[in-house]
Design an enzyme around this catalytic site. Structure first.
Site, PDB file in Angstrom:
ATOM      1  N   GLY A  11      68.924  85.900  27.900  1.00 11.74           N
ATOM      2  CA  GLY A  11      67.629  86.396  28.373  1.00 11.74           C
ATOM      3  C   GLY A  11      66.590  85.281  28.359  1.00 11.74           C
ATOM      4  NE  ARG A  72      71.584  89.415  29.397  1.00 10.87           N
ATOM      5  CZ  ARG A  72      70.894  89.025  28.318  1.00 10.87           C
ATOM      6  NH1 ARG A  72      71.452  88.209  27.451  1.00 10.87           N
ATOM      7  NH2 ARG A  72      69.665  89.451  28.120  1.00 10.87           N
ATOM      8  CG  ASP A 103      73.177  86.348  19.053  1.00  7.87           C
ATOM      9  OD1 ASP A 103      72.676  86.532  20.184  1.00  7.87           O
ATOM     10  OD2 ASP A 103      73.562  87.282  18.328  1.00  7.87           O
ATOM     11  CB  THR A 126      66.428  85.083  21.919  1.00  4.38           C
ATOM     12  OG1 THR A 126      66.397  86.521  21.914  1.00  4.38           O
ATOM     13  CG2 THR A 126      66.671  84.623  20.487  1.00  4.38           C
ATOM     14  CG  ASP A 128      66.356  89.933  21.029  1.00  8.21           C
ATOM     15  OD1 ASP A 128      65.416  90.515  21.599  1.00  8.21           O
ATOM     16  OD2 ASP A 128      67.511  89.873  21.511  1.00  8.21           O
ATOM     17  CG  ASP A 130      68.861  88.049  17.645  1.00  3.44           C
ATOM     18  OD1 ASP A 130      68.444  86.950  18.050  1.00  3.44           O
ATOM     19  OD2 ASP A 130      69.621  88.773  18.312  1.00  3.44           O
ATOM     20  NE  ARG A 172      71.069  91.158  22.785  1.00  4.43           N
ATOM     21  CZ  ARG A 172      71.507  91.318  24.033  1.00  4.43           C
ATOM     22  NH1 ARG A 172      72.427  92.211  24.287  1.00  4.43           N
ATOM     23  NH2 ARG A 172      71.058  90.574  25.004  1.00  4.43           N
TER      24      ARG A 172
HETATM   25  N1  LIG Z   1      82.283  84.930  22.922  1.00  5.61           N
HETATM   26  C1  LIG Z   1      81.821  84.207  23.942  1.00  5.61           C
HETATM   27  N2  LIG Z   1      82.618  83.322  24.570  1.00  5.61           N
HETATM   28  C2  LIG Z   1      82.172  82.577  25.593  1.00  5.61           C
HETATM   29  N3  LIG Z   1      80.929  82.661  26.095  1.00  5.61           N
HETATM   30  C3  LIG Z   1      80.073  83.528  25.509  1.00  5.61           C
HETATM   31  C4  LIG Z   1      80.472  84.345  24.413  1.00  5.61           C
HETATM   32  N4  LIG Z   1      79.407  85.107  24.057  1.00  5.61           N
HETATM   33  C5  LIG Z   1      78.422  84.788  24.923  1.00  5.61           C
HETATM   34  N5  LIG Z   1      78.809  83.840  25.783  1.00  5.61           N
HETATM   35  C6  LIG Z   1      78.060  83.271  26.919  1.00  5.61           C
HETATM   36  O1  LIG Z   1      76.668  83.188  26.612  1.00  5.61           O
HETATM   37  C7  LIG Z   1      75.939  83.954  27.581  1.00  5.61           C
HETATM   38  C8  LIG Z   1      74.662  84.442  26.991  1.00  5.61           C
HETATM   39  O2  LIG Z   1      74.943  85.344  25.925  1.00  5.61           O
HETATM   40  P1  LIG Z   1      74.099  86.701  25.760  1.00  5.61           P
HETATM   41  O3  LIG Z   1      74.098  87.403  27.054  1.00  5.61           O
HETATM   42  O4  LIG Z   1      74.638  87.404  24.573  1.00  5.61           O
HETATM   43  O5  LIG Z   1      72.610  86.201  25.530  1.00  5.61           O
HETATM   44  P2  LIG Z   1      71.974  85.439  24.292  1.00  5.61           P
HETATM   45  O6  LIG Z   1      72.255  83.997  24.382  1.00  5.61           O
HETATM   46  O7  LIG Z   1      72.370  86.135  23.028  1.00  5.61           O
HETATM   47  O8  LIG Z   1      70.420  85.610  24.620  1.00  5.61           O
HETATM   48  P3  LIG Z   1      69.485  86.882  24.315  1.00  5.61           P
HETATM   49  O9  LIG Z   1      69.356  86.968  22.828  1.00  5.61           O
HETATM   50  O10 LIG Z   1      68.207  86.537  24.968  1.00  5.61           O
HETATM   51  O11 LIG Z   1      70.155  88.069  24.926  1.00  5.61           O
HETATM   52  C9  LIG Z   1      76.928  85.038  28.015  1.00  5.61           C
HETATM   53  O12 LIG Z   1      76.574  85.619  29.236  1.00  5.61           O
HETATM   54  C10 LIG Z   1      78.214  84.235  28.103  1.00  5.61           C
HETATM   55  O13 LIG Z   1      78.274  83.474  29.284  1.00  5.61           O
HETATM   56  O1  LIG Z   2      67.410  91.626  30.590  1.00  4.41           O
HETATM   57  P1  LIG Z   2      68.657  92.325  30.150  1.00  4.41           P
HETATM   58  O2  LIG Z   2      69.886  91.594  30.539  1.00  4.41           O
HETATM   59  O3  LIG Z   2      68.638  93.764  30.523  1.00  4.41           O
HETATM   60  O4  LIG Z   2      68.695  92.289  28.547  1.00  4.41           O
HETATM   61  C1  LIG Z   2      67.846  92.997  27.730  1.00  4.41           C
HETATM   62  C2  LIG Z   2      68.038  92.485  26.337  1.00  4.41           C
HETATM   63  O5  LIG Z   2      67.635  91.127  26.295  1.00  4.41           O
HETATM   64  C3  LIG Z   2      66.607  90.955  25.360  1.00  4.41           C
HETATM   65  O6  LIG Z   2      65.366  91.096  26.012  1.00  4.41           O
HETATM   66  C4  LIG Z   2      66.681  89.567  24.754  1.00  4.41           C
HETATM   67  O7  LIG Z   2      67.892  89.413  24.085  1.00  4.41           O
HETATM   68  C5  LIG Z   2      66.829  92.082  24.348  1.00  4.41           C
HETATM   69  O8  LIG Z   2      65.671  92.344  23.581  1.00  4.41           O
HETATM   70  C6  LIG Z   2      67.243  93.203  25.283  1.00  4.41           C
HETATM   71  O9  LIG Z   2      68.056  94.136  24.596  1.00  4.41           O
END
Ligand SMILES: Nc1ncnc2c1ncn2[C@@H]1O[C@H](COP(=O)(O)OP(=O)(O)OP(=O)(O)O)[C@@H](O)[C@H]1O
Ligand SMILES: O=P(O)(O)OC[C@H]1O[C@](O)(CO)[C@@H](O)[C@@H]1O
Length: 327
Positions: A11, A72, A103, A126, A128, A130, A172
């Site tokens: 995000g 994503r 994460d 992020t 969040d 978290d 989240r």
């Molecule tokens: N286990 C995994 N193996 C490989 N790639 C991963 C894995 N987990 C996440 N990713 C990659 O990282 C991208 C981003 O992860 P995610 O959608 O969970 O957002 P995030 O980095 O946690 O950010 P946010 O907290 O804002 O949602 C995923 O779309 C994927 O491409």
């Molecule tokens: O924009 P998307 O893909 O719907 O994701 C929403 C999620 O992303 C965040 O905005 C950031 O991780 C969370 O707070 C929420 O659950």
């Protein structure tokens, strides 16, 4: 390391642009070539990669979103996808990466390093908050400020009409945005995923408010809690308190946009510079963070596996301020 890449993933978050700017300007200061990768891991797989210079990041520190775009990527979750990403990095001669994301993005980075040995330094971006290894993540402060502004406005209507408002905030499965915005907005109750709050608890809190002659209430609901969404909880409460005038507002993505706060601009700039300097100094598989105002590096493994706990002090405060303190 001569040539490095930077990307944003997951995000978007206010302050990501300030972080990109710091990475790019930091890389140039240290004599490295810096390449931007668009659309996170998807762009890495496709080779959506371009050389950046100092001017590429002019006039962006104040902007929300991310100039590198974000995504994503389901393809990166596969071995084949990651191999394609590796091949693209080889083609462009990129030897290391700065990943600005959450994460999930760091989990991908860790797996990528284990499979292909590409060193990655993370900067936690992020809303969040978290992620372990930093007191705050990039975007969190702005998101909380946005939520507070909305809560203050909703309170005007709650007060004028003697209503109960359930306001759902993002996070989240983390209650950081909820607890901070709840305290700042003077919420009567804050529901966070880290602590179980039943519908009966909500009703008992509202009855307590009534006994105190309060005519309106604001209940902050963090998304991701086991009691369900704000709409679901409000529906269940309405079934029991038939006379109550209840409304629900889900703040949603409004919390992810807008100009970053001063705090986020500083934090993002510090983390961005620290991330690129760490990478150029041969650090690998770590995340740059700020703890107690000190720049620190935390192994990505810890950043993604250790649960950052929500301060019980803050939760206790909401109870005390609403006369629910159990002696
Ligand atoms: N286990 C995994 N193996 C490989 N790639 C991963 C894995 N987990 C996440 N990713 C990659 O990282 C991208 C981003 O992860 P995610 O959608 O969970 O957002 P995030 O980095 O946690 O950010 P946010 O907290 O804002 O949602 C995923 O779309 C994927 O491409
Ligand atoms: O924009 P998307 O893909 O719907 O994701 C929403 C999620 O992303 C965040 O905005 C950031 O991780 C969370 O707070 C929420 O659950």
């Amino acid at each position: 390391m001569k040539r490095v890449g930077v990307f944003t993933s997951g995000g978007d978050a206010p302050g990501m642009n300030a972080c990109i700017r710091a990475v790019v300007r930091g890389a140039i200061y240290h004599g490295a070539e810096i390449y931007g990768i668009r659309y996170g891991y998807n762009g890495m797989i496709k080779g959506d990669i371009f050389e950046m210079n100092s001017h590429s990041v002019s006039n962006i520190i104040q902007k929300g979103g991310t100039i590198l775009k974000s995504a994503r990527s389901t393809k990166f979750m596969t071995k084949e996808g990651r191999k394609k990403a590796y091949d693209q990095l080889q083609k462009f001669g990129i030897e290391g990466l700065v990943c600005i994301g959450g994460d999930g993005s760091f989990t991908g980075a860790k797996i990528f390093f284990e499979e292909h040995g590409v060193p990655i330094v993370g900067a936690p971006g992020t809303i969040d908050n978290d992620i372990y290894g930093t007191d705050f993540t990039i975007g969190f402060d702005t998101a909380v400020n946005t939520a507070i502004e909305a809560i203050d406005k909703i309170r005007d209507t709650a007060d004028s009409h003697d209503r109960i408002f359930f306001i759902e905030v993002m996070g989240r499965d983390s209650g950081y945005i909820a607890i901070r915005s709840g305290i700042c907005g003077g919420a009567e109750l804050v529901m966070v995923p880290e602590l179980s709050t039943s519908v009966e608890d909500v009703i008992s809190a509202l009855e307590n408010e009534k006994r105190r002659s309060k005519t309106s209430s604001i209940i902050i609901v963090a998304e991701g809690g086991e009691a369900g969404s704000a709409i679901e909880i409000a529906g269940k409460v309405k079934n029991k308190l038939k006379e109550a005038d209840i409304r629900v507002t889900t703040l949603g993505h409004v919390q992810r946009g807008g100009a970053p706060s001063a705090k986020d601009r500083i934090l993002a700039s510090r983390m961005g510079l620290s991330a690129i300097e760490g990478l150029l100094n041969s650090r690998k598989n770590v995340m740059a963070g700020v703890m107690k105002d000190e720049l620190v590096y935390t192994p990505i493994e810890h950043a993604i596996t250790i649960k950052k706990s929500l301060s019980r002090d803050l939760l206790r405060m909401v109870d005390i301020f609403n006369n629910r303190y159990k002696r």
